[in-house]
Write an enzyme that holds these catalytic residues in place. Structure first.
Site, PDB file in Angstrom:
ATOM      1  N   CYS A  85      34.011  48.003  22.278  1.00 56.81           N
ATOM      2  CA  CYS A  85      35.441  48.168  21.998  1.00 56.81           C
ATOM      3  C   CYS A  85      35.859  47.288  20.807  1.00 56.81           C
ATOM      4  O   CYS A  85      35.494  47.581  19.682  1.00 56.81           O
ATOM      5  CB  CYS A  85      36.268  47.889  23.250  1.00 56.81           C
ATOM      6  SG  CYS A  85      37.963  48.523  23.134  1.00 56.81           S
ATOM      7  N   HIS A 192      33.543  51.152  27.567  1.00 52.64           N
ATOM      8  CA  HIS A 192      33.222  49.867  28.187  1.00 52.64           C
ATOM      9  C   HIS A 192      32.112  50.012  29.237  1.00 52.64           C
ATOM     10  O   HIS A 192      32.391  50.337  30.392  1.00 52.64           O
ATOM     11  CB  HIS A 192      34.465  49.290  28.869  1.00 52.64           C
ATOM     12  CG  HIS A 192      35.468  48.721  27.937  1.00 52.64           C
ATOM     13  ND1 HIS A 192      35.489  47.374  27.605  1.00 52.64           N
ATOM     14  CD2 HIS A 192      36.488  49.299  27.259  1.00 52.64           C
ATOM     15  CE1 HIS A 192      36.495  47.155  26.765  1.00 52.64           C
ATOM     16  NE2 HIS A 192      37.116  48.306  26.538  1.00 52.64           N
ATOM     17  N   GLU A 194      30.528  47.618  30.720  1.00 52.79           N
ATOM     18  CA  GLU A 194      30.678  46.588  31.755  1.00 52.79           C
ATOM     19  C   GLU A 194      31.674  47.012  32.831  1.00 52.79           C
ATOM     20  O   GLU A 194      31.649  46.479  33.950  1.00 52.79           O
ATOM     21  CB  GLU A 194      31.089  45.249  31.118  1.00 52.79           C
ATOM     22  CG  GLU A 194      32.558  45.093  30.765  1.00 52.79           C
ATOM     23  CD  GLU A 194      32.971  45.779  29.477  1.00 52.79           C
ATOM     24  OE1 GLU A 194      34.128  45.578  29.060  1.00 52.79           O
ATOM     25  OE2 GLU A 194      32.150  46.518  28.882  1.00 52.79           O
TER      26      GLU A 194
END
Length: 218
Positions: A85, A192, A194
């Site tokens: 990002c 993302h 994660e």
């Protein structure tokens, strides 16, 4: 494997990335924006957030900090670098990946789950996927629309990492939402991983990005 997680003023995904790297079996450590030597690290992740408040444009100020000179040195040493990002925007700003991530086609903050197609598996972060595998990860950005003046060159060099599958929520050229450098070692993705690394979050597809770093180094 020692993996640095870079922190800028305004980073807000650094703890998430640190947590998932630990789950993957790495030894993560925080790295501050003013550090000038990262030689002790095996890889680096630049997490998401709003570095320096996104003033000027996303990633512009972070790109001229001392730590990014150290990241360039890691790249010369052929060590993996992942930008997520805001981290992807920073890598584009410093010229380590081709193209730019600019304001969304609709000038709004885009926050949603997306389906993505993995377009190359030659990076350390996508090596555990199959080419054209469809995965699910969220995006959260206002400046995530990918653009390149010579998009055919990016495709020909096998530098497209992720492409939106189905809906293209921000107007990215060719639906591209992740790219790498020519070596494949530097990878910039707007989604993302994660946030898609534990069952409780709704997807574990992103976990392979972090496991892939360890697999790459054996």
């Amino acid at each position: 494997m020692r993996v640095g997680v870079i922190r800028f003023p305004g980073s807000n995904c650094d703890r998430d990335v640190h947590h998932v790297l630990e789950l993957a079996g790495a030894e993560p450590e925080y790295v501050w924006w003013n550090q000038r030597n990262l030689d002790h690290l095996d890889a680096v992740v630049i997490p998401g957030g709003f570095s320096y408040g996104d003033y000027l444009r996303a990633g512009a100020i972070a790109a001229i900090t001392p730590v990014m000179d150290a990241v360039r040195e890691l790249v010369r040493e052929e060590k993996p670098v992942l930008g997520i990002c805001n981290g992807a925007q920073i890598l584009a700003e410093v010229g380590l990946v081709p193209g730019v991530f600019t304001v969304n086609e609709h000038p709004k903050f885009n926050c949603q789950w997306t389906e993505l197609r993995v377009k190359t598996t030659r990076t350390p972060f996508t090596g555990l996927f199959k080419k054209d595998e469809v995965i699910r990860m969220p995006v959260a950005h206002a400046e995530g629309r990918y653009y390149h003046d010579n998009i055919s060159e990016v495709w020909e060099n096998d530098q497209v990492v992720l492409q939106f599958h189905g809906e293209n929520p921000n107007g990215s050229l060719d639906g591209i939402t992740g790219v790498c450098d020519e070596s494949g070692l530097v990878c910039a993705v707007m989604p993302h991983p994660e946030r898609a690394s534990e069952e409780i979050l709704g997807s574990v597809d992103g976990f392979k990005f972090f496991r892939g770093i360890l697999k790459f180094r054996g």
